[in-house]
Scaffold this active site. Structure first.
Site, PDB file in Angstrom:
ATOM      1  N   TYR A 138       0.858  -1.186   0.000  1.00 24.92           N
ATOM      2  CA  TYR A 138       0.000   0.000   0.000  1.00 24.92           C
ATOM      3  C   TYR A 138       0.895   1.237   0.000  1.00 24.92           C
ATOM      4  O   TYR A 138       2.013   1.214   0.498  1.00 24.92           O
ATOM      5  CB  TYR A 138      -1.031   0.002   1.132  1.00 24.92           C
ATOM      6  CG  TYR A 138      -0.559  -0.180   2.553  1.00 24.92           C
ATOM      7  CD1 TYR A 138       0.133   0.835   3.214  1.00 24.92           C
ATOM      8  CD2 TYR A 138      -0.865  -1.336   3.268  1.00 24.92           C
ATOM      9  CE1 TYR A 138       0.518   0.694   4.532  1.00 24.92           C
ATOM     10  CE2 TYR A 138      -0.475  -1.485   4.598  1.00 24.92           C
ATOM     11  CZ  TYR A 138       0.219  -0.475   5.218  1.00 24.92           C
ATOM     12  OH  TYR A 138       0.604  -0.611   6.525  1.00 24.92           O
ATOM     13  N   CYS A 139       0.384   2.310  -0.586  1.00 25.04           N
ATOM     14  CA  CYS A 139       1.140   3.555  -0.754  1.00 25.04           C
ATOM     15  C   CYS A 139       2.540   3.300  -1.324  1.00 25.04           C
ATOM     16  O   CYS A 139       3.548   3.670  -0.725  1.00 25.04           O
ATOM     17  CB  CYS A 139       1.237   4.306   0.581  1.00 25.04           C
ATOM     18  SG  CYS A 139       1.734   6.040   0.388  1.00 25.04           S
TER      19      CYS A 139
END
Length: 281
Positions: free
Chosen positions: A145-146
């Site tokens: 994620y990110c």
């Protein structure tokens, strides 16, 4: 790179043990305040540490997801408070096993090249865990994620992400370090959020296809049960090694006066998300 981490003095503002009532919105207001203060020469280079309980920090792009309301509903049902940050990036998970570190530098001379800020943080984390044999890499971990080019990983598994915020001649380099707990479990929450908030809709912006197996905590990766306090001690040792003078401080008078204005801006940016969360509860 060496020069940026090396400062004549480092002020440390430790908010890692403030507790459950310390809101992430206050953190982003504080970092903006510190950027303005350090950039104006009203304070020395500052390291701030902070921990927030059960918070999902969304990026600006996340607020444009087609079914955002459903995603927010899921997060609140899982016990998370969703907020929107003002620095770049996408959704990340903060909880009591995640230590956030912000390094705030003055943008002196010709300014700080963006990669130089990232390199300083990477270098700091490498120094903090230099007693372990595993090398810490900085490269994008696809499926995390990110994701970003300065994802920090060991053996291909991401445990930290870095972002930057520039304001009023100050630069805040911010990292979240997954110290303990399950990195995979955190990633499953973010994956579910995107599945609900995006569905099969075509979007201009490319959102990550989260693969939970590529995320882990430092405790999992190093095979040692680390606490936030352990990592804080490592950080303090390195800041001391990179300065002539390290001292613990709080916001000074100049910063106290600035904070309400910056906090208000962060609050305004979060009105839409707050309304969604309120409707659900």
């Amino acid at each position: 790179m060496e020069g940026l981490l090396r400062q004549h003095e480092w002020r440390i503002i430790d908010q890692s043990a403030v507790g459950v009532h310390f809101q992430a919105l206050q953190s982003f207001g504080t970092d903006d305040t510190l950027c303005a203060s350090v950039g104006a020469g009203k304070a020395p280079a500052t390291a701030r540490t902070w921990v927030h309980h059960n918070t999902i920090v969304l990026g600006i792009q996340d607020t444009r997801l087609p079914f955002l309301q459903e995603g927010i509903q899921f997060l609140t049902s899982e016990g998370y408070q969703p907020i929107v940050r003002n620095s770049g990036g996408l959704a990340v998970v903060l909880d009591e096993g995640v230590l956030n570190i912000s390094l705030i530098f003055p943008e002196v001379e010709k300014g700080i090249d963006i990669n130089r800020g990232y390199d300083a943080m990477w270098q700091l984390v490498q120094q903090m865990f230099a007693d372990f044999p595993q090398p810490i890499e900085a490269r994008e971990i696809v499926g995390s994620y990110c994701p970003g080019s300065y994802d920090l990983s060991i053996d291909g598994k991401k445990f930290a992400g870095i972002s930057q915020r520039r304001l009023k001649r100050g630069v805040a380099v911010q990292i979240y370090l997954c110290v303990n707990g399950s990195g995979q479990r955190r990633a499953e929450v973010v994956r579910e959020f995107y599945q609900l908030a995006k569905k099969e809709e075509q979007t201009k912006f490319v959102y990550p296809e989260v693969v939970p197996e590529v995320m882990a905590s430092l405790s999992e990766l190093l095979g040692v049960e680390l606490t936030i306090a352990d990592v804080m001690l490592r950080l303090l040792k390195q800041l001391k090694a990179n300065s002539e003078y390290l001292y613990a401080g709080q916001l000074n008078e100049f910063e106290h006066d600035l904070f309400p204005g910056y906090y208000q801006r962060v609050m305004e940016r979060n009105e839409k998300i707050a309304e969604m969360a309120d409707q659900i509860s």
